[in-house]
Write a protein that holds these residues in place. Structure first.
Motif, PDB file in Angstrom:
ATOM      1  N   ASP A   1       2.505  -2.161   5.991  1.00  0.00           N
ATOM      2  CA  ASP A   1       2.342  -0.706   6.120  1.00  0.00           C
ATOM      3  C   ASP A   1       1.437  -0.154   5.024  1.00  0.00           C
ATOM      4  O   ASP A   1       0.615   0.744   5.269  1.00  0.00           O
ATOM      5  N   ASP A   2       1.588  -0.679   3.811  1.00  0.00           N
ATOM      6  CA  ASP A   2       0.760  -0.215   2.692  1.00  0.00           C
ATOM      7  C   ASP A   2      -0.689  -0.667   2.857  1.00  0.00           C
ATOM      8  O   ASP A   2      -1.623   0.065   2.499  1.00  0.00           O
ATOM      9  N   ILE A   3      -0.873  -1.859   3.393  1.00  0.00           N
ATOM     10  CA  ILE A   3      -2.230  -2.349   3.638  1.00  0.00           C
ATOM     11  C   ILE A   3      -2.904  -1.505   4.714  1.00  0.00           C
ATOM     12  O   ILE A   3      -4.093  -1.177   4.624  1.00  0.00           O
ATOM     13  N   GLU A   4      -2.141  -1.119   5.737  1.00  0.00           N
ATOM     14  CA  GLU A   4      -2.682  -0.254   6.787  1.00  0.00           C
ATOM     15  C   GLU A   4      -3.057   1.113   6.205  1.00  0.00           C
ATOM     16  O   GLU A   4      -4.094   1.698   6.572  1.00  0.00           O
TER      17      GLU A   4
ATOM     18  N   ILE B   1      -7.494   4.905   4.304  1.00  0.00           N
ATOM     19  CA  ILE B   1      -8.267   5.574   3.251  1.00  0.00           C
ATOM     20  C   ILE B   1      -9.746   5.248   3.426  1.00  0.00           C
ATOM     21  O   ILE B   1     -10.612   6.133   3.343  1.00  0.00           O
ATOM     22  N   LEU B   2     -10.060   3.987   3.695  1.00  0.00           N
ATOM     23  CA  LEU B   2     -11.447   3.594   3.926  1.00  0.00           C
ATOM     24  C   LEU B   2     -12.015   4.315   5.144  1.00  0.00           C
ATOM     25  O   LEU B   2     -13.144   4.819   5.119  1.00  0.00           O
ATOM     26  N   ASP B   3     -11.241   4.355   6.226  1.00  0.00           N
ATOM     27  CA  ASP B   3     -11.717   4.952   7.474  1.00  0.00           C
ATOM     28  C   ASP B   3     -11.867   6.474   7.385  1.00  0.00           C
ATOM     29  O   ASP B   3     -12.586   7.067   8.192  1.00  0.00           O
TER      30      ASP B   3
ATOM     31  N   ALA C   1     -14.671  -5.238   0.995  1.00  0.00           N
ATOM     32  CA  ALA C   1     -14.420  -6.612   0.543  1.00  0.00           C
ATOM     33  C   ALA C   1     -13.081  -6.709  -0.192  1.00  0.00           C
ATOM     34  O   ALA C   1     -12.329  -7.676   0.000  1.00  0.00           O
ATOM     35  N   ILE C   2     -12.793  -5.715  -1.013  1.00  0.00           N
ATOM     36  CA  ILE C   2     -11.509  -5.696  -1.729  1.00  0.00           C
ATOM     37  C   ILE C   2     -10.363  -5.574  -0.740  1.00  0.00           C
ATOM     38  O   ILE C   2      -9.357  -6.298  -0.828  1.00  0.00           O
ATOM     39  N   TYR C   3     -10.527  -4.651   0.215  1.00  0.00           N
ATOM     40  CA  TYR C   3      -9.488  -4.467   1.231  1.00  0.00           C
ATOM     41  C   TYR C   3      -9.233  -5.756   2.009  1.00  0.00           C
ATOM     42  O   TYR C   3      -8.083  -6.159   2.229  1.00  0.00           O
ATOM     43  N   GLU C   4     -10.291  -6.406   2.454  1.00  0.00           N
ATOM     44  CA  GLU C   4     -10.139  -7.615   3.263  1.00  0.00           C
ATOM     45  C   GLU C   4      -9.458  -8.732   2.474  1.00  0.00           C
ATOM     46  O   GLU C   4      -8.658  -9.493   3.036  1.00  0.00           O
ATOM     47  N   ALA C   5      -9.756  -8.830   1.188  1.00  0.00           N
ATOM     48  CA  ALA C   5      -9.101  -9.847   0.361  1.00  0.00           C
ATOM     49  C   ALA C   5      -7.613  -9.546   0.206  1.00  0.00           C
ATOM     50  O   ALA C   5      -6.782 -10.463   0.224  1.00  0.00           O
ATOM     51  N   ILE C   6      -7.287  -8.263   0.063  1.00  0.00           N
ATOM     52  CA  ILE C   6      -5.875  -7.879  -0.035  1.00  0.00           C
ATOM     53  C   ILE C   6      -5.168  -8.120   1.298  1.00  0.00           C
ATOM     54  O   ILE C   6      -4.072  -8.683   1.343  1.00  0.00           O
TER      55      ILE C   6
ATOM     56  N   ILE D   1      -4.087   0.916  -4.527  1.00  0.00           N
ATOM     57  CA  ILE D   1      -4.026  -0.503  -4.899  1.00  0.00           C
ATOM     58  C   ILE D   1      -3.171  -0.695  -6.143  1.00  0.00           C
ATOM     59  O   ILE D   1      -2.343  -1.610  -6.207  1.00  0.00           O
ATOM     60  N   ALA D   2      -3.358   0.177  -7.138  1.00  0.00           N
ATOM     61  CA  ALA D   2      -2.575   0.065  -8.370  1.00  0.00           C
ATOM     62  C   ALA D   2      -1.085   0.195  -8.071  1.00  0.00           C
ATOM     63  O   ALA D   2      -0.260  -0.568  -8.577  1.00  0.00           O
ATOM     64  N   ALA D   3      -0.746   1.151  -7.210  1.00  0.00           N
ATOM     65  CA  ALA D   3       0.656   1.323  -6.819  1.00  0.00           C
ATOM     66  C   ALA D   3       1.150   0.087  -6.066  1.00  0.00           C
ATOM     67  O   ALA D   3       2.309  -0.329  -6.204  1.00  0.00           O
ATOM     68  N   GLY D   4       0.251  -0.516  -5.295  1.00  0.00           N
ATOM     69  CA  GLY D   4       0.613  -1.696  -4.520  1.00  0.00           C
ATOM     70  C   GLY D   4       0.824  -2.941  -5.357  1.00  0.00           C
ATOM     71  O   GLY D   4       1.307  -3.955  -4.843  1.00  0.00           O
ATOM     72  N   SER D   5       0.466  -2.875  -6.632  1.00  0.00           N
ATOM     73  CA  SER D   5       0.685  -4.033  -7.515  1.00  0.00           C
ATOM     74  C   SER D   5       2.169  -4.293  -7.727  1.00  0.00           C
ATOM     75  O   SER D   5       2.569  -5.389  -8.127  1.00  0.00           O
ATOM     76  N   GLY D   6       2.985  -3.256  -7.495  1.00  0.00           N
ATOM     77  CA  GLY D   6       4.417  -3.389  -7.704  1.00  0.00           C
ATOM     78  C   GLY D   6       4.835  -3.232  -9.149  1.00  0.00           C
ATOM     79  O   GLY D   6       6.014  -3.381  -9.479  1.00  0.00           O
TER      80      GLY D   6
END
Length: 223
Positions: free
Chosen positions: A115-118, A123-125, A191-196, A147-152
């Protein structure tokens, strides 16, 4: 040691030892001052100082409480200090970002839920095909904060967020003056998004490093 500093240390020790836990109410002023061997004026000064950095919460007519002591709350004081940066120190803030953000991005690649990745993808879209510089920078800030928040890691996330302010003007400046800045930002964000999204922390870290270092290098040359 100044009397007020001693009072601050005494209250801090009570919290560290667990005698006062997050959400606890401090003893009455007169009782606490007597117990710590302090004047009530010194105790009041200590309470004011600890309230300024969000360790204590003074509630008029109710009492003084220990706050939640959550990292975002305590690190809020850092944002206040950071706001006093000078333009000639902005490169140093980018250097710190270059250390912290790739690490957070790698962590996000292993920690972020679907859900967070979506949400990151949305945000990109949400960025228009031909955004203004202000829209680009706002989108960039939101992307990196997510992304920072997604680091946990709440401490790491709060540190990164506190560094956003001093670098915002440089991001705007780059958007206005560097040819192809929009295209580079889009490409690197994707590229960052796809790697995540594919849970590849090493690649996510590498792209985040390229992204932040690119802005830093542009600024170094511009200055």
């Amino acid at each position: 040691m100044a009397v007020t500093d001693a009072a601050i240390d005494s209250i801090k020790d009570m919290i560290i030892s667990g005698e006062l836990a997050p959400g606890d109410r401090l003893p009455k002023e007169a009782d606490l001052a007597e117990r710590l061997g302090l004047s009530r004026n010194s105790l009041r000064e200590a309470v004011r100082a600890l309230a300024l950095i969000n360790v204590l919460d003074v509630r008029q007519g109710d009492g003084t409480y220990v706050t939640s002591l959550e990292p975002p709350l305590l690190l809020d004081a850092l944002s206040f200090v950071v706001d006093f940066h000078r333009d000639d120190t902005v490169l140093q803030f980018f250097q710190v970002r270059r250390i912290l953000e790739p690490a957070a991005t790698a962590m996000a690649a292993t920690q972020m839920k679907d859900d967070d990745i979506e949400a990151l993808r949305k945000i990109l879209d949400s960025l228009p095909a031909e955004p203004s510089v202000e829209q680009l920078v706002a989108n960039d800030l939101e992307f990196h904060q997510r992304i920072a928040a997604g680091s946990g890691n709440a401490v790491l996330s709060s540190l990164i967020e506190s560094l956003s302010g001093p670098t915002t003007r440089a991001r705007v400046w780059r958007g206005l003056t560097q040819e192809g800045a929009l295209g580079k930002t889009r490409e690197q964000h994707v590229a960052i998004y796809e790697a995540i999204a594919s849970h590849q922390p090493d690649i996510a870290m590498a792209w985040a490093t390229v992204h932040v270092a690119g802005v830093e290098e542009w600024l170094r040359q511009a200055l």
